[in-house]
Design an enzyme around this catalytic site. Structure first.
Site, mmCIF file in Angstrom:
data_model
loop_
_atom_site.group_PDB
_atom_site.id
_atom_site.type_symbol
_atom_site.label_atom_id
_atom_site.label_comp_id
_atom_site.label_asym_id
_atom_site.label_seq_id
_atom_site.Cartn_x
_atom_site.Cartn_y
_atom_site.Cartn_z
ATOM 1 N N ASN A 112 -1.658 12.943 -1.894
ATOM 2 C CA ASN A 112 -1.090 11.696 -2.421
ATOM 3 C C ASN A 112 0.428 11.838 -2.457
ATOM 4 O O ASN A 112 0.949 12.948 -2.556
ATOM 5 C CB ASN A 112 -1.614 11.433 -3.834
ATOM 6 C CG ASN A 112 -1.099 10.116 -4.403
ATOM 7 O OD1 ASN A 112 -1.059 9.103 -3.690
ATOM 8 N ND2 ASN A 112 -0.676 10.114 -5.656
ATOM 9 N N HIS A 114 3.745 10.399 -4.679
ATOM 10 C CA HIS A 114 4.116 9.690 -5.901
ATOM 11 C C HIS A 114 5.639 9.557 -5.929
ATOM 12 O O HIS A 114 6.344 10.529 -5.636
ATOM 13 C CB HIS A 114 3.605 10.453 -7.125
ATOM 14 C CG HIS A 114 3.835 9.713 -8.391
ATOM 15 N ND1 HIS A 114 3.035 8.650 -8.784
ATOM 16 C CD2 HIS A 114 4.800 9.830 -9.336
ATOM 17 C CE1 HIS A 114 3.502 8.168 -9.927
ATOM 18 N NE2 HIS A 114 4.569 8.860 -10.277
ATOM 19 N N GLU A 185 10.456 9.857 0.412
ATOM 20 C CA GLU A 185 9.052 9.636 0.783
ATOM 21 C C GLU A 185 8.803 9.691 2.288
ATOM 22 O O GLU A 185 7.917 10.407 2.759
ATOM 23 C CB GLU A 185 8.561 8.284 0.236
ATOM 24 C CG GLU A 185 8.538 8.231 -1.274
ATOM 25 C CD GLU A 185 7.835 6.987 -1.804
ATOM 26 O OE1 GLU A 185 6.716 6.694 -1.384
ATOM 27 O OE2 GLU A 185 8.420 6.301 -2.658
HETATM 28 C C1 GAR Z 1 5.201 4.139 -2.502
HETATM 29 O O1 GAR Z 1 6.449 4.142 -3.137
HETATM 30 C C2 GAR Z 1 4.320 5.228 -3.094
HETATM 31 O O2 GAR Z 1 5.019 6.374 -3.442
HETATM 32 C C3 GAR Z 1 3.777 4.526 -4.319
HETATM 33 O O3 GAR Z 1 3.523 3.206 -3.871
HETATM 34 C C4 GAR Z 1 4.419 2.865 -2.824
HETATM 35 C C5 GAR Z 1 3.618 2.377 -1.644
HETATM 36 O O4 GAR Z 1 4.449 1.856 -0.651
HETATM 37 N N1 GAR Z 1 2.625 5.183 -4.819
HETATM 38 C C6 GAR Z 1 2.353 5.298 -6.122
HETATM 39 O O5 GAR Z 1 3.031 4.821 -7.000
HETATM 40 C C7 GAR Z 1 1.099 6.105 -6.438
HETATM 41 N N2 GAR Z 1 0.998 6.386 -7.825
HETATM 42 P P1 GAR Z 1 3.962 1.703 0.861
HETATM 43 O O6 GAR Z 1 2.669 0.891 0.845
HETATM 44 O O7 GAR Z 1 5.065 0.941 1.520
HETATM 45 O O8 GAR Z 1 3.771 3.068 1.451
#
Ligand code: GAR
Length: 212
Positions: A112, A114, A185
């Protein structure tokens, strides 16, 4: 078996920018020990599905609304994973807390990302933009992103990779979110996926008996 690629499924719920980063890294040869064979999306409107289709990857939409319960939802997912012989699950903005039984089934085979430096601003209820709102409220000067194995504790699994990102004066949650995506990310997720896949294939190549 040389050059074997780990079969990956990416799970997404939203825009799918992390999915895109992984697909781009695969295209560029930066991910070469694994291959995304399946994308599972749990929201009809998720743009992630368009990205996957555009890349020619098998895409399945499975929603809890349609399947009825968490159990049925997970059973439907498992069926798809088994059909495609998936070995590694990559959660990329997947907004559903999977059951302990499901997580155990993929122990050390589910990752995952985060959007914070865990263990800060993680756990139940911390997701998406809210993570950045909380970081700004607390006044931290550095935040970032974390890739970790998924275990039964929300955001509590073993950390694989982290990258720090500076918070700037006057940042809005949206600005901070975008900077964390750009600077952390989209860089560390593909790197972590390649690292884990390479480790998985290296394990297979190890002889089980040492020569005298
Ligand atoms: C990302 O920032 C990811 O890190 C976060 O949701 C976003 C998804 O963006 N995830 C969380 O918060 C998990 N707890 P994306 O659909 O553009 O990849």
């Amino acid at each position: 078996m040389l050059n074997r690629k780990i079969r990956i499924a990416v799970f997404a719920s939203g825009g799918g920018t992390n999915l895109q980063a992984i697909l781009d890294a695969q295209e560029a040869g930066k991910i070469h020990s694994g291959e995304v064979c399946l994308v599972i999306v749990n929201r009809e409107s998720a743009y992630a599905a368009e990205r996957a289709k555009k890349a020619g990857i098998k895409t399945v939409i499975i929603t809890k609304k349609k399947t009825g319960s968490q159990e049925a939802f997970e059973a439907a997912i498992l069926k798809e994973l088994e059909k495609e012989k998936i070995e590694l699950i990559v959660l990329a903005g997947f907004m559903n807390v999977l059951s302990e039984a499901f997580i155990r089934h993929y122990e050390k085979r589910m990752l995952n990302i985060h959007p914070s430096l865990l263990p800060s601003f993680g756990g139940q209820g911390f997701y998406g933009l809210l993570v950045h709102e909380k970081a700004l409220e607390r006044g931290v000067k550095v935040t970032g992103a974390t890739v970790h194995y998924v275990n039964e504790l929300v955001d509590g699994g073993e950390i694989i990779m982290q990258k720090a990102v500076d918070v700037k004066d006057g940042d809005t949650p949206e600005e901070l979110q975008l900077r964390v995506m750009h600077e952390a990310e989209w860089i560390i997720y593909p790197e972590a996926v390649e690292k884990v896949c390479a480790e998985m294939t290296a394990k297979e190549e190890q002889p089980c008996r040492k020569k005298e």
